[in-house]
Motif scaffolding. Sequence first.
Motif, PDB file in Angstrom:
ATOM      1  N   GLU A 144     -42.652  26.793 -26.624  1.00  0.00           N
ATOM      2  CA  GLU A 144     -42.212  27.972 -27.366  1.00  0.00           C
ATOM      3  C   GLU A 144     -40.689  28.137 -27.317  1.00  0.00           C
ATOM      4  OE1 GLU A 144     -42.504  32.010 -25.084  1.00  0.00           O
ATOM      5  OE2 GLU A 144     -44.349  30.900 -24.662  1.00  0.00           O
ATOM      6  N   GLY A 145     -40.150  28.536 -28.467  1.00  0.00           N
ATOM      7  CA  GLY A 145     -38.720  28.780 -28.576  1.00  0.00           C
ATOM      8  C   GLY A 145     -37.879  27.558 -28.878  1.00  0.00           C
ATOM      9  N   LEU A 146     -38.466  26.366 -28.768  1.00  0.00           N
ATOM     10  CA  LEU A 146     -37.716  25.147 -29.061  1.00  0.00           C
ATOM     11  C   LEU A 146     -37.889  24.766 -30.521  1.00  0.00           C
ATOM     12  CD1 LEU A 146     -38.465  22.917 -25.927  1.00  0.00           C
ATOM     13  CD2 LEU A 146     -36.464  24.356 -26.375  1.00  0.00           C
ATOM     14  N   TRP A 147     -36.862  24.176 -31.083  1.00  0.00           N
ATOM     15  CA  TRP A 147     -36.895  23.696 -32.463  1.00  0.00           C
ATOM     16  C   TRP A 147     -37.434  22.276 -32.476  1.00  0.00           C
ATOM     17  CZ3 TRP A 147     -35.814  26.722 -36.646  1.00  0.00           C
ATOM     18  CH2 TRP A 147     -35.239  27.975 -36.375  1.00  0.00           C
ATOM     19  N   GLU A 148     -38.034  21.902 -33.598  1.00  0.00           N
ATOM     20  CA  GLU A 148     -38.624  20.576 -33.721  1.00  0.00           C
ATOM     21  C   GLU A 148     -38.699  20.184 -35.184  1.00  0.00           C
ATOM     22  OE1 GLU A 148     -42.679  20.699 -32.314  1.00  0.00           O
ATOM     23  OE2 GLU A 148     -43.293  22.102 -33.873  1.00  0.00           O
ATOM     24  N   PHE A 149     -38.973  18.901 -35.388  1.00  0.00           N
ATOM     25  CA  PHE A 149     -39.367  18.421 -36.701  1.00  0.00           C
ATOM     26  C   PHE A 149     -40.872  18.686 -36.762  1.00  0.00           C
ATOM     27  CE2 PHE A 149     -35.647  15.893 -35.535  1.00  0.00           C
ATOM     28  CZ  PHE A 149     -34.834  16.139 -36.627  1.00  0.00           C
ATOM     29  N   PRO A 150     -41.359  19.432 -37.760  1.00  0.00           N
ATOM     30  CA  PRO A 150     -42.766  19.830 -37.752  1.00  0.00           C
ATOM     31  C   PRO A 150     -43.719  18.656 -37.887  1.00  0.00           C
ATOM     32  CG  PRO A 150     -41.755  20.335 -39.867  1.00  0.00           C
ATOM     33  CD  PRO A 150     -40.644  19.872 -38.957  1.00  0.00           C
ATOM     34  N   GLY A 151     -44.909  18.835 -37.330  1.00  0.00           N
ATOM     35  CA  GLY A 151     -45.924  17.787 -37.400  1.00  0.00           C
ATOM     36  C   GLY A 151     -47.047  18.063 -36.440  1.00  0.00           C
ATOM     37  N   LEU A 191     -35.122  14.637 -29.856  1.00  0.00           N
ATOM     38  CA  LEU A 191     -33.703  14.271 -29.812  1.00  0.00           C
ATOM     39  C   LEU A 191     -33.398  12.903 -30.429  1.00  0.00           C
ATOM     40  CD1 LEU A 191     -32.782  15.753 -26.320  1.00  0.00           C
ATOM     41  CD2 LEU A 191     -32.237  16.703 -28.580  1.00  0.00           C
ATOM     42  N   PRO A 192     -34.163  11.845 -30.117  1.00  0.00           N
ATOM     43  CA  PRO A 192     -33.882  10.559 -30.779  1.00  0.00           C
ATOM     44  C   PRO A 192     -34.080  10.621 -32.301  1.00  0.00           C
ATOM     45  CG  PRO A 192     -35.194  10.207 -28.805  1.00  0.00           C
ATOM     46  CD  PRO A 192     -35.173  11.686 -29.059  1.00  0.00           C
ATOM     47  N   LEU A 193     -35.034  11.420 -32.759  1.00  0.00           N
ATOM     48  CA  LEU A 193     -35.242  11.580 -34.194  1.00  0.00           C
ATOM     49  C   LEU A 193     -34.028  12.251 -34.822  1.00  0.00           C
ATOM     50  CD1 LEU A 193     -38.169  11.122 -33.066  1.00  0.00           C
ATOM     51  CD2 LEU A 193     -38.952  12.472 -35.005  1.00  0.00           C
ATOM     52  N   ALA A 194     -33.492  13.265 -34.137  1.00  0.00           N
ATOM     53  CA  ALA A 194     -32.301  13.948 -34.636  1.00  0.00           C
ATOM     54  C   ALA A 194     -31.140  12.973 -34.774  1.00  0.00           C
ATOM     55  CB  ALA A 194     -31.924  15.099 -33.705  1.00  0.00           C
ATOM     56  N   GLU A 195     -30.956  12.104 -33.802  1.00  0.00           N
ATOM     57  CA  GLU A 195     -29.864  11.135 -33.869  1.00  0.00           C
ATOM     58  C   GLU A 195     -30.059  10.164 -35.034  1.00  0.00           C
ATOM     59  OE1 GLU A 195     -26.919  11.141 -32.332  1.00  0.00           O
ATOM     60  OE2 GLU A 195     -27.576  13.049 -31.451  1.00  0.00           O
ATOM     61  N   GLU A 196     -31.307   9.795 -35.318  1.00  0.00           N
ATOM     62  CA  GLU A 196     -31.578   8.917 -36.446  1.00  0.00           C
ATOM     63  C   GLU A 196     -31.285   9.642 -37.762  1.00  0.00           C
ATOM     64  OE1 GLU A 196     -32.710   5.406 -38.504  1.00  0.00           O
ATOM     65  OE2 GLU A 196     -32.016   5.792 -36.466  1.00  0.00           O
ATOM     66  N   VAL A 197     -31.631  10.915 -37.851  1.00  0.00           N
ATOM     67  CA  VAL A 197     -31.327  11.707 -39.053  1.00  0.00           C
ATOM     68  C   VAL A 197     -29.817  11.777 -39.244  1.00  0.00           C
ATOM     69  CG1 VAL A 197     -31.404  14.030 -40.043  1.00  0.00           C
ATOM     70  CG2 VAL A 197     -33.466  13.039 -39.029  1.00  0.00           C
ATOM     71  N   ALA A 227     -25.557  19.548 -37.283  1.00  0.00           N
ATOM     72  CA  ALA A 227     -25.893  20.786 -36.572  1.00  0.00           C
ATOM     73  C   ALA A 227     -27.052  20.586 -35.604  1.00  0.00           C
ATOM     74  CB  ALA A 227     -26.224  21.891 -37.570  1.00  0.00           C
ATOM     75  N   LEU A 228     -27.831  19.518 -35.785  1.00  0.00           N
ATOM     76  CA  LEU A 228     -28.951  19.252 -34.882  1.00  0.00           C
ATOM     77  C   LEU A 228     -28.483  19.080 -33.440  1.00  0.00           C
ATOM     78  CD1 LEU A 228     -30.961  16.758 -37.119  1.00  0.00           C
ATOM     79  CD2 LEU A 228     -31.640  19.099 -36.529  1.00  0.00           C
ATOM     80  N   ARG A 229     -27.255  18.651 -33.246  1.00  0.00           N
ATOM     81  CA  ARG A 229     -26.725  18.462 -31.886  1.00  0.00           C
ATOM     82  C   ARG A 229     -26.439  19.795 -31.197  1.00  0.00           C
ATOM     83  NH1 ARG A 229     -22.799  13.499 -33.502  1.00  0.00           N
ATOM     84  NH2 ARG A 229     -24.355  11.832 -33.292  1.00  0.00           N
ATOM     85  N   GLU A 230     -26.366  20.879 -31.955  1.00  0.00           N
ATOM     86  CA  GLU A 230     -26.059  22.203 -31.397  1.00  0.00           C
ATOM     87  C   GLU A 230     -27.303  23.068 -31.233  1.00  0.00           C
ATOM     88  OE1 GLU A 230     -22.922  22.508 -30.462  1.00  0.00           O
ATOM     89  OE2 GLU A 230     -22.574  20.537 -31.362  1.00  0.00           O
ATOM     90  N   ILE A 231     -28.448  22.575 -31.672  1.00  0.00           N
ATOM     91  CA  ILE A 231     -29.694  23.343 -31.666  1.00  0.00           C
ATOM     92  C   ILE A 231     -30.560  22.879 -30.509  1.00  0.00           C
ATOM     93  CG2 ILE A 231     -31.817  23.736 -33.000  1.00  0.00           C
ATOM     94  CD1 ILE A 231     -30.030  23.469 -35.524  1.00  0.00           C
ATOM     95  N   GLU A 232     -31.279  23.825 -29.894  1.00  0.00           N
ATOM     96  CA  GLU A 232     -32.141  23.481 -28.768  1.00  0.00           C
ATOM     97  C   GLU A 232     -33.448  22.869 -29.285  1.00  0.00           C
ATOM     98  OE1 GLU A 232     -33.743  25.289 -24.553  1.00  0.00           O
ATOM     99  OE2 GLU A 232     -32.889  26.661 -26.017  1.00  0.00           O
TER     100      GLU A 232
END
Length: 128
Positions: A27-34, A117-123, A106-111
Amino acid sequence: MKDVAAAIAVRDKRVLITRRAPGQNLEGLWEFPGGKVELGETVQDCIERELAEELGIEVRAGEVLIESAYHYTGGAINLIGIEVEIIGGEFELTVHDAYQWVEPLALREIELAPADLPLAEEVIRRHG
């Protein structure tokens, strides 16, 4: 290790992320939905089903962009980032309490959830 599909939806140079609602795991964490891939289901079928169930949107699943293994306290997952195109529906949140479109950097600044995290770096690498 459970396979979990995660949607990478990019529109107008922004990527979709969702925040886990109170009472939900992470809860409270951001994610790529799925969500979890069910027995006999492809990752593409999974992401199309999960986004319809959790967000009320219809997507067309594309290629797998990246896979990321992560060991949470409750068990290990293999998070599979899949490119998706939103083709219909209106956002209706069920296990999330917010969604937003953010610029890739901005993904690097979001919790984000740790497995994401590896998905964010690929994006960022592809779209940043």
